[in-house]
Design a protein around this motif. Structure first.
Motif, short mmCIF file in Angstrom:
data_model
loop_
_atom_site.label_atom_id
_atom_site.label_comp_id
_atom_site.label_asym_id
_atom_site.label_seq_id
_atom_site.Cartn_x
_atom_site.Cartn_y
_atom_site.Cartn_z
N LEU A 63 -7.31 0.71 -2.84
CA LEU A 63 -6.45 0.55 -4.00
C LEU A 63 -6.42 1.85 -4.80
O LEU A 63 -7.41 2.55 -4.91
CB LEU A 63 -6.96 -0.58 -4.89
CG LEU A 63 -6.99 -1.97 -4.26
CD1 LEU A 63 -7.56 -2.98 -5.24
CD2 LEU A 63 -5.59 -2.39 -3.83
N TYR A 64 -5.27 2.16 -5.35
CA TYR A 64 -5.11 3.37 -6.15
C TYR A 64 -4.22 3.08 -7.34
O TYR A 64 -3.02 2.83 -7.20
CB TYR A 64 -4.51 4.50 -5.31
CG TYR A 64 -4.38 5.81 -6.05
CD1 TYR A 64 -5.50 6.51 -6.46
CD2 TYR A 64 -3.13 6.34 -6.33
CE1 TYR A 64 -5.39 7.72 -7.13
CE2 TYR A 64 -3.00 7.55 -7.01
CZ TYR A 64 -4.13 8.23 -7.41
OH TYR A 64 -4.00 9.43 -8.07
N ASP A 65 -4.81 3.07 -8.53
CA ASP A 65 -4.07 2.89 -9.76
C ASP A 65 -3.81 4.27 -10.34
O ASP A 65 -4.57 5.22 -10.11
CB ASP A 65 -4.88 2.04 -10.76
CG ASP A 65 -5.20 0.66 -10.22
OD1 ASP A 65 -4.33 0.08 -9.53
OD2 ASP A 65 -6.30 0.16 -10.49
N SER A 82 2.04 9.39 -2.57
CA SER A 82 3.24 8.57 -2.68
C SER A 82 3.27 7.80 -4.00
O SER A 82 4.33 7.68 -4.64
CB SER A 82 3.31 7.61 -1.50
OG SER A 82 4.37 6.72 -1.63
N THR A 83 2.12 7.29 -4.43
CA THR A 83 2.03 6.56 -5.70
C THR A 83 2.36 7.47 -6.87
O THR A 83 3.12 7.11 -7.76
CB THR A 83 0.62 5.96 -5.87
OG1 THR A 83 0.39 5.02 -4.82
CG2 THR A 83 0.48 5.25 -7.21
N GLU A 84 1.78 8.66 -6.87
CA GLU A 84 2.02 9.60 -7.96
C GLU A 84 3.49 10.00 -8.03
O GLU A 84 4.08 10.04 -9.12
CB GLU A 84 1.11 10.82 -7.81
CG GLU A 84 -0.35 10.46 -8.03
CD GLU A 84 -1.31 11.57 -7.66
OE1 GLU A 84 -0.89 12.72 -7.44
OE2 GLU A 84 -2.52 11.28 -7.62
N TYR A 120 0.82 -1.20 0.00
CA TYR A 120 0.00 0.00 0.00
C TYR A 120 0.85 1.26 0.00
O TYR A 120 1.85 1.36 0.70
CB TYR A 120 -0.94 0.02 1.22
CG TYR A 120 -1.65 1.34 1.33
CD1 TYR A 120 -2.71 1.64 0.48
CD2 TYR A 120 -1.25 2.30 2.24
CE1 TYR A 120 -3.35 2.86 0.54
CE2 TYR A 120 -1.89 3.53 2.32
CZ TYR A 120 -2.94 3.80 1.47
OH TYR A 120 -3.56 5.02 1.53
N ARG A 121 0.46 2.22 -0.82
CA ARG A 121 1.04 3.56 -0.85
C ARG A 121 -0.12 4.55 -0.88
O ARG A 121 -1.16 4.27 -1.45
CB ARG A 121 1.89 3.75 -2.11
CG ARG A 121 3.16 2.97 -2.14
CD ARG A 121 3.92 3.27 -3.44
NE ARG A 121 5.26 2.73 -3.38
CZ ARG A 121 5.56 1.46 -3.59
NH1 ARG A 121 4.63 0.59 -3.87
NH2 ARG A 121 6.82 1.05 -3.52
N ASP A 128 6.06 9.24 -11.18
CA ASP A 128 6.74 10.34 -11.86
C ASP A 128 8.26 10.20 -11.73
O ASP A 128 9.00 10.34 -12.72
CB ASP A 128 6.29 11.69 -11.29
CG ASP A 128 4.81 11.97 -11.56
OD1 ASP A 128 4.22 11.33 -12.44
OD2 ASP A 128 4.26 12.85 -10.86
N ASP A 129 8.72 9.92 -10.52
CA ASP A 129 10.17 9.81 -10.28
C ASP A 129 10.78 8.59 -10.97
O ASP A 129 11.87 8.67 -11.55
CB ASP A 129 10.47 9.77 -8.78
CG ASP A 129 10.15 11.07 -8.08
OD1 ASP A 129 9.95 12.10 -8.76
OD2 ASP A 129 10.07 11.06 -6.82
#
Length: 136
Positions: free
Chosen positions: A60-62, A28-30, A23-24, A34-35
């Motif tokens: 959940l986050y896609d 944090s996911t974005e 999990y993020r 990007d990084d």
């Protein structure tokens, strides 16, 4: 890998995919997407990076990150939200407990080709810098 390579060739863009297993937060996911894209392919290099959250989290986050010309072809502007449309087509393949990741990735790639072939939405065309120019 063949699907990704064919799609990258047809769209003339780099494509990255990350299957997340922990999990993020959305933020944090974005940032990760990007990084990671910038580290692998370079800053402002044309392409797309897909993050599919495969964790056990209830939240959940896609996410799809775009770079260079990818941000014009795969817009998420309210007048032409191609990113949401891509996820809508992928959703049937991402049902919790019944995930078909290869099917979702195929749909993702098909949409990348379709939207690239359709061209950038008219409201973004004026924002694309001419060849040989840079905007800072």
């Amino acid at each position: 890998m063949d699907i990704l390579e064919d799609t990258a060739s047809q769209t003339e863009m780099y494509i990255g995919i990350w299957l997340g297993s922990r999990y993020r937060s959305e933020y944090s996911t974005e940032n990760l997407c990007d990084d990671t894209y910038d580290e692998i392919f370079g800053t402002d290099i044309d392409g797309v990076f897909l993050y599919l959250d495969c964790s056990d989290s209830n939240d959940l986050y896609d996410y799809i990150s775009t770079s260079g010309l990818g941000q014009f072809y795969y817009s998420n502007d309210s007048s032409c939200d191609r990113i949401s449309a891509i996820f809508e087509e992928m959703d049937p393949y991402l049902i919790r407990g019944q995930e078909d990741l290869s099917g979702a990735i195929q749909v993702f790639c098909d949409n990348l080709i379709r939207y690239k072939d359709a061209g950038a939405p008219s409201h973004t065309i004026s924002m694309i810098p001419p060849l040989g120019c840079i905007i800072i």
